[in-house]
Design a protein around this motif. Structure first.
Motif, PDB file in Angstrom:
ATOM      1  N   THR B   4      13.441  15.306  80.806  1.00  0.00           N
ATOM      2  CA  THR B   4      12.197  16.021  80.602  1.00  0.00           C
ATOM      3  C   THR B   4      12.546  17.380  80.071  1.00  0.00           C
ATOM      4  N   PRO B   5      13.427  17.424  79.140  1.00  0.00           N
ATOM      5  CA  PRO B   5      13.928  18.714  78.730  1.00  0.00           C
ATOM      6  C   PRO B   5      13.147  19.303  77.573  1.00  0.00           C
ATOM      7  N   ALA B   6      12.681  18.481  76.735  1.00  0.00           N
ATOM      8  CA  ALA B   6      12.163  18.973  75.457  1.00  0.00           C
ATOM      9  C   ALA B   6      10.922  19.830  75.653  1.00  0.00           C
ATOM     10  N   ALA B   7      10.083  19.856  74.707  1.00  0.00           N
ATOM     11  CA  ALA B   7       8.849  20.625  74.792  1.00  0.00           C
ATOM     12  C   ALA B   7       9.116  22.082  75.077  1.00  0.00           C
ATOM     13  N   ARG B   8      10.246  22.586  74.591  1.00  0.00           N
ATOM     14  CA  ARG B   8      10.552  23.990  74.778  1.00  0.00           C
ATOM     15  C   ARG B   8      10.159  24.730  73.533  1.00  0.00           C
ATOM     16  N   PRO B   9       9.147  25.495  73.585  1.00  0.00           N
ATOM     17  CA  PRO B   9       8.694  26.165  72.364  1.00  0.00           C
ATOM     18  C   PRO B   9       9.534  27.398  72.074  1.00  0.00           C
ATOM     19  N   GLN B  10      10.689  27.183  71.488  1.00  0.00           N
ATOM     20  CA  GLN B  10      11.542  28.337  71.187  1.00  0.00           C
ATOM     21  C   GLN B  10      10.922  29.169  70.070  1.00  0.00           C
ATOM     22  N   ASP B  11      11.057  30.454  70.209  1.00  0.00           N
ATOM     23  CA  ASP B  11      10.616  31.336  69.144  1.00  0.00           C
ATOM     24  C   ASP B  11      11.826  31.738  68.305  1.00  0.00           C
ATOM     25  N   ASP B  12      11.615  32.671  67.401  1.00  0.00           N
ATOM     26  CA  ASP B  12      12.700  33.073  66.506  1.00  0.00           C
ATOM     27  C   ASP B  12      13.858  33.710  67.268  1.00  0.00           C
ATOM     28  N   VAL B  13      13.531  34.437  68.326  1.00  0.00           N
ATOM     29  CA  VAL B  13      14.588  35.086  69.097  1.00  0.00           C
ATOM     30  C   VAL B  13      15.466  34.050  69.772  1.00  0.00           C
ATOM     31  N   ALA B  16      17.726  32.555  67.234  1.00  0.00           N
ATOM     32  CA  ALA B  16      18.837  33.448  66.897  1.00  0.00           C
ATOM     33  C   ALA B  16      19.888  33.429  67.997  1.00  0.00           C
ATOM     34  N   LEU B  17      19.416  33.369  69.232  1.00  0.00           N
ATOM     35  CA  LEU B  17      20.346  33.324  70.358  1.00  0.00           C
ATOM     36  C   LEU B  17      21.158  32.037  70.339  1.00  0.00           C
ATOM     37  N   ILE B  18      20.488  30.940  70.087  1.00  0.00           N
ATOM     38  CA  ILE B  18      21.188  29.661  70.009  1.00  0.00           C
ATOM     39  C   ILE B  18      22.232  29.705  68.893  1.00  0.00           C
ATOM     40  N   ALA B  19      21.823  30.225  67.766  1.00  0.00           N
ATOM     41  CA  ALA B  19      22.769  30.310  66.656  1.00  0.00           C
ATOM     42  C   ALA B  19      23.982  31.141  67.038  1.00  0.00           C
ATOM     43  N   ALA B  20      23.737  32.190  67.788  1.00  0.00           N
ATOM     44  CA  ALA B  20      24.828  33.087  68.157  1.00  0.00           C
ATOM     45  C   ALA B  20      25.827  32.404  69.086  1.00  0.00           C
ATOM     46  N   VAL B  21      25.347  31.695  70.084  1.00  0.00           N
ATOM     47  CA  VAL B  21      26.284  31.038  70.996  1.00  0.00           C
ATOM     48  C   VAL B  21      26.884  29.780  70.378  1.00  0.00           C
ATOM     49  N   ALA B  33      23.225  40.295  72.970  1.00  0.00           N
ATOM     50  CA  ALA B  33      22.049  41.162  73.034  1.00  0.00           C
ATOM     51  C   ALA B  33      21.929  42.003  71.770  1.00  0.00           C
ATOM     52  N   GLU B  34      23.064  42.496  71.313  1.00  0.00           N
ATOM     53  CA  GLU B  34      23.041  43.305  70.097  1.00  0.00           C
ATOM     54  C   GLU B  34      22.628  42.452  68.904  1.00  0.00           C
ATOM     55  N   THR B  35      23.112  41.234  68.863  1.00  0.00           N
ATOM     56  CA  THR B  35      22.788  40.353  67.739  1.00  0.00           C
ATOM     57  C   THR B  35      21.298  40.077  67.655  1.00  0.00           C
ATOM     58  N   LEU B  38      17.967  42.761  71.694  1.00  0.00           N
ATOM     59  CA  LEU B  38      17.244  42.711  72.958  1.00  0.00           C
ATOM     60  C   LEU B  38      18.147  43.330  74.008  1.00  0.00           C
ATOM     61  N   SER B  39      17.601  43.636  75.156  1.00  0.00           N
ATOM     62  CA  SER B  39      18.438  44.180  76.214  1.00  0.00           C
ATOM     63  C   SER B  39      19.317  43.079  76.788  1.00  0.00           C
ATOM     64  N   VAL B  40      20.335  43.496  77.524  1.00  0.00           N
ATOM     65  CA  VAL B  40      21.232  42.510  78.123  1.00  0.00           C
ATOM     66  C   VAL B  40      20.472  41.614  79.097  1.00  0.00           C
ATOM     67  N   SER B  41      19.605  42.197  79.904  1.00  0.00           N
ATOM     68  CA  SER B  41      18.893  41.389  80.900  1.00  0.00           C
ATOM     69  C   SER B  41      18.001  40.355  80.232  1.00  0.00           C
ATOM     70  N   ALA B  42      17.270  40.788  79.220  1.00  0.00           N
ATOM     71  CA  ALA B  42      16.392  39.836  78.538  1.00  0.00           C
ATOM     72  C   ALA B  42      17.212  38.736  77.880  1.00  0.00           C
ATOM     73  N   THR B  43      18.345  39.120  77.313  1.00  0.00           N
ATOM     74  CA  THR B  43      19.215  38.127  76.688  1.00  0.00           C
ATOM     75  C   THR B  43      19.687  37.106  77.722  1.00  0.00           C
ATOM     76  N   ARG B  44      20.118  37.617  78.855  1.00  0.00           N
ATOM     77  CA  ARG B  44      20.602  36.706  79.876  1.00  0.00           C
ATOM     78  C   ARG B  44      19.483  35.798  80.372  1.00  0.00           C
TER      79      ARG B  44
END
Lengths: 174, 174
Positions: B4-13, B16-21, B33-35, B38-44
DNA sequence: GGTCTCACCGCAGAATCTGCGGCATCCTGC
DNA sequence: GCAGGATGCCGCAGATTCTGCGGTGAGACC
């Protein structure tokens, strides 16, 4: 400075270390050190050496394609005349959904793996390929096995010191 | 334990995060976070959410097979009767050098990718497979492309819940 | 025996991760 | 328009982890 990329005689400890980072690419040095029964510094030294010698190429997060909308996967075999190789390269370059492309012996020249959001999306790519060579397309029902490169020698039953038994099950089952 | 994983409405951020990792699985939170600005907390927070929802499946180190002695790679297509599927499963289970196996439509039932230290090593595995089904083996000259899953780039239509009955887009809802 | 190299170990400061509370924004219903 | 609630973001402080450095012991070689 990519000197002597291979030619590195890994011992059992190196192999255990490689196995550990293959199973968990984000494992902390302390965790890796515990796995291979070495100090953190020695672990780091070995890990860095493996990285610098190109044995460990890089680290990547793996994503679930379906979560990104790619509900379809296909294997395409392609036969193409030598004069059109750069046409193929151009397609590969502009179609990131061709996630894998191998040049092979035998009847086909290329074997590719393609992800797509649906049939029409897949057809867009395959028809592009079909303009360059003759192709055969098979859909993927299921990814039965997807493993990291195995470790030669003694990959099984390495460490046995604490005798803890099951540490982390479901590491690489897929 | 799955899905039941799908249905995740990822936005552009998120993308970008997925691309980065995907590009660097060991990147530090600060770097990520720099990429994505966003702040470190929000990134995490976002990263953990992606992990928990199964969008990011795991992290793996990738090794250079040649450095481990695997100088040969082959694609094997295999046709097998349904009654022998568990025979195939048994072989897959005891041969870690079969690094990939897809069940597919079309002429073949399975498409596999095998690494081997040499011809005799390869032949050992292929002859094992040949006892269960009929196979075709192609050697791999070169891995032309090996990419992570691409990010669905242009955010086409964003789900709009206005719900007026007047219009009905759904032209590409598969 | 002397010495050199190699791999290992541990330490201390720097960097990073983690959990928490606070703030702004956007809905939703009244 | 305005409470109430839910999100998503930010920054802080303690815990954890990484990094560079010096020290030690086991061979190898002369």
């Amino acid at each position: 400075m990519t000197d002597t990329p291979a030619a590195r005689p890994q011992d059992d400890v190196d192999r255990a270390l490689i196995a550990a980072v293959q199973a968990d690419g984000r494992a902390t040095l302390a965790k890796l050190a515990e796995t291979i029964r070495l100090s953190v510094s020695a672990t780091r030294s070995r890990l860095r050496s493996l990285e610098e010698h190109g044995v460990i190429r890089d680290y990547r997060a793996r994503v679930e394609p379906e979560a990104l909308g790619y509900t379809l996967r296909a294997i395409v075999r392609m036969k193409v005349h030598g004069s059109l190789y750069d046409k193929v390269a151009a397609i590969l370059d502009r179609e990131p959904q061709i996630v894998r492309c191998l040049r092979v012996t035998g009847e086909s020249c290329y074997v590719m793996e393609i992800v797509a959001t649906g049939m029409s999306d897949l057809e867009r790519i395959t028809s592009e390929l079909a303009r360059v060579g003759s192709i055969t397309t098979d859909l993927v029902y299921e990814i039965v096995v997807d493993r990291p490169t195995p470790l030669p020698g003694a990959p099984r039953r390495v460490a046995r010191a604490t005798g803890e038994g099951a540490d982390k099950p479901a590491k690489e089952a897929l």
